[in-house]
Enzyme design. Structure first.
Site, short mmCIF file in Angstrom:
data_model
loop_
_atom_site.label_atom_id
_atom_site.label_comp_id
_atom_site.label_asym_id
_atom_site.label_seq_id
_atom_site.Cartn_x
_atom_site.Cartn_y
_atom_site.Cartn_z
N SER A 21 -135.32 8.03 -47.76
CA SER A 21 -136.30 7.11 -48.36
C SER A 21 -137.68 7.75 -48.39
CB SER A 21 -136.39 5.82 -47.54
OG SER A 21 -135.18 5.13 -47.59
N GLU A 42 -138.12 4.65 -33.00
CA GLU A 42 -139.48 5.05 -33.37
C GLU A 42 -140.39 5.32 -32.17
OE1 GLU A 42 -137.87 2.40 -34.56
OE2 GLU A 42 -137.44 3.03 -36.62
N PHE A 67 -142.82 0.20 -39.03
CA PHE A 67 -142.31 0.72 -37.75
C PHE A 67 -143.32 1.69 -37.10
CE2 PHE A 67 -138.45 0.32 -40.58
CZ PHE A 67 -138.20 -0.99 -40.21
N HIS A 93 -143.87 3.25 -47.74
CA HIS A 93 -143.54 1.83 -47.88
C HIS A 93 -144.60 0.93 -47.24
CE1 HIS A 93 -139.88 4.00 -48.66
NE2 HIS A 93 -139.29 2.94 -49.15
N ASP A 101 -137.34 -5.95 -50.19
CA ASP A 101 -136.88 -6.04 -48.79
C ASP A 101 -137.51 -7.22 -48.05
OD1 ASP A 101 -135.14 -3.97 -48.99
OD2 ASP A 101 -136.37 -2.50 -47.94
N ARG A 151 -144.50 3.00 -51.82
CA ARG A 151 -143.20 3.35 -52.33
C ARG A 151 -143.17 3.61 -53.84
NH1 ARG A 151 -138.43 -1.02 -52.30
NH2 ARG A 151 -136.60 0.30 -52.23
#
Lengths: 297, 289
Positions: A21, A42, A67, A93, A101, A151
């Site tokens: 991604s 993470e 994250f 993102h 999402d 993104r």
């Protein structure tokens, strides 16, 4: 990243099971010995990055913004930032750009969180060229960075000749009536809003606030003193991010009137990026409407 | 007694043939360190004596036997790295760093005081401190990163991390455990100070950790268990990691508050400084031991 990696063996990249991604997989293919996938973990990602940086590496860390800034906040604060380590956190993102999402993956508070951490520089690029040059520059400026990527592909604002300058807010358009301060994927909307406003006889000044921290206070105040009206635009909560930072500055200097466009103390929802921009009033037409109201027309 | 305080710059020769002399030297340093720890926490009026006193022999064995380092050149690229993941034992780390000569021993008496160098938990402003720690569970990841850096630079230094048993309840410890085994970080050595107590009480009452050795084995680590107050046992276990076939975990069974009778195995002394009267009593007891 590929250019940097080829030039400098100190460059190391870490990801957390999102290399496809975030596209760090391309670095992994080219320099497998300098890429580490940390899995869905993470906190260890940030700690390992800190250890590598403390041993002389220039470490780029990528995962989703939610994250990087949320799940691992305390690792970033206590291990990376407190030690002023050479870790460049480049999450993808950011903001509503993860669209469909939904709220769980939309980082709408990340800029606020990272801005509050001492020593952390917070950069929000608006297009490919800006992101590319900010990353290159960050590699050779000592200390931690948070470079918030998005993104979707966005129209280019800059070109090959763009050069990132830490702490500088490029003035993309000059005007006398209202200042529009924007960063990230909504900068293009701000420029478009300025076009719309010009049609109504309102001259908007547009500043690219790519550096949320350190902020170019001088340019912001200069513009505010000229126009007396400031609008901030961000795909982020209006609390603590660009809008928050500008509000703090203007309040302390008793300068101008301010309106913050962004997400107003609520969670995100699922939807297309375009749909969400309209939903949250981040489009050119929404920005222009606010500007017209402020200018009393 | 004059102590030979010079820490090793190169990998130490074998223990055998000099075990008695080595034990005497390391135990003498440990005693001096215990005095420093009690005094500095007593003077600070706050701090964590229990977990500082439990890891003294571990630190002495690392800094005066196993680790390759140069106190007069704290950033020497080839040095072994040490990370105190259980950062609340900072007084023990400061005591050993001062003994090695990383900074003036007088600094110890400014612990936790505004305007002085030594922070309540380890900070990189202090010579010899490799990474900021204190928030639990974070040091093992940093040590793993340091060990990876050695591999990338084709250097043969190692990274040692001292973790606590209480902090092994943090999820990040197990994230790091998985990572280090998966990426075959063979120059990483963890030492677990198994003193069996945490702030709220015995670990087994607060959050059971057993079977701890099996957990580490299941995560792909090579595990040994030692008496954490027997310097020779610790040194021999550390020597066995020379094979560079890790990651290694040495579980050191210790006594919280070791060396001060009224602190030993007393939960309250996890994070409570001795009163001036208690400090004098503790110093006398260590002195006479």
């Amino acid at each position: 990243m590929l250019e940097l990696g080829a030039k400098d063996r100190r460059i190391v990249v870490l990801d957390a099971d999102l290399s496809k991604s975030t596209q760090t997989v391309r670095f992994a293919d080219r320099f497998p010995e300098r890429f580490f996938d940390c899995g869905v973990a993470e906190q260890n990602l940030m700690g390992t990055a800190a250890g590598l940086a403390a041993s002389g590496k220039i470490v780029f860390v990528s995962t989703f913004a939610i994250f990087a800034s949320g799940r691992a906040f305390e690792q970033v604060r206590n291990t990376i930032a407190y030690g002023e380590l050479n870790v460049k956190i480049c999450p993808s993102h950011g903001g509503i750009s993860v669209g469909e999402d939904g709220s769980s993956h939309q980082a709408l508070e990340d800029v606020a969180l990272m801005r509050a951490v001492p020593k952390m520089r917070v950069i929000v690029p608006a297009d490919y060229y800006q992101a590319r040059d900010a990353v290159k520059a960050a590699a050779y400026i000592d200390g931690p960075f948070y470079i918030r990527m998005s993104r979707p592909s966005v129209p280019a604002i800059y070109g090959e000749d763009y050069r990132f300058e830490l702490g500088k807010a490029p003035v993309l358009r000059e005007g006398e009536d209202v200042s529009i301060l924007a960063c990230g994927i909504v900068l293009g909307e701000a420029l478009e809003a300025a076009e719309l406003l010009a049609g109504d006889g309102i001259q908007a000044e547009v500043l690219d606030m790519v550096c949320v921290k350190p902020m170019d206070s001088e340019s912001v105040l200069k513009s505010c003193e000229k126009t007396g009206r400031v609008i901030t635009v961000e795909d982020h909560s209006i609390t603590g991010g660009l809008g928050g930072a500008v509000a703090e500055l203007l309040a302390e200097k008793s300068c101008g009137r301010l309106y913050r466009i962004g997400i107003r103390d609520e969670f995100g929802v699922s939807g297309s990026v375009r749909g969400l921009m309209e939903h949250f009033g981040l489009t050119a037409s929404s920005i222009a409407r606010v500007a017209r109201e402020m200018c009393g027309s | 007694m004059r102590l030979d305080l010079k820490p090793p710059e190169e990998v130490s020769p074998s223990i055998e043939g000099r075990a008695g002399e080595l034990r005497e030297k390391l135990e003498a340093i440990a005693k001096e360190m215990r005095l420093d720890i009690v005094r500095m926490i007593g003077l600070a009026g706050s701090g964590h004596p229990g977990g500082s006193l439990s890891c003294v022999e571990i630190l002495v064995s690392l800094y005066f036997y196993k680790m390759r380092h140069r106190p007069d050149d704290p950033t020497w690229p080839e040095r072994d790295r040490f990370v105190l993941s259980k950062g609340h034992a900072a007084p023990a780390l400061y005591a050993v760093l001062a003994r090695c000569g990383y900074f003036d021993r007088e600094e110890l008496w400014g612990l936790r005081k505004l305007g002085y160098m030594l922070q309540g938990h380890p900070s990189m402003n202090t010579p010899g401190v490799e990474i900021c720690t204190g928030s639990l569970g974070q040091g093992l990841a940093a040590a793993t990163g340091m060990a990876l850096a050695a591999r990338l630079d084709s250097l043969d230094y190692r990274a040692f991390a001292l973790i606590g048993d209480g902090e092994s309840q943090e999820g990040e410890i197990w994230e790091s455990a998985m990572f280090a085994a998966h990426h075959r970080v063979n120059n990483l050595v963890g030492i677990l100070d198994r003193n069996r107590l945490q702030i709220d009480g015995p670990c087994c009452d607060v959050m059971e950790l057993e079977p701890l050795a099996d957990k580490w084995r299941a995560f792909g680590w090579k595990v040994q268990e030692v008496d954490g107050h027997d310097v020779l046992e610790i040194c021999r276990a550390l020597d066995s990691t020379d094979a560079l076939a890790g990651p290694y975990m040495i579980i050191a069974h210790t006594v919280k508050g070791k060396g001060v009778s009224f602190m030993e195995n007393v939960v309250d002394f996890h994070g409570k400084a001795p009163t001036p009267e208690e400090m004098e009593r503790a110093l006398k007891e260590i002195e006479e031991s």
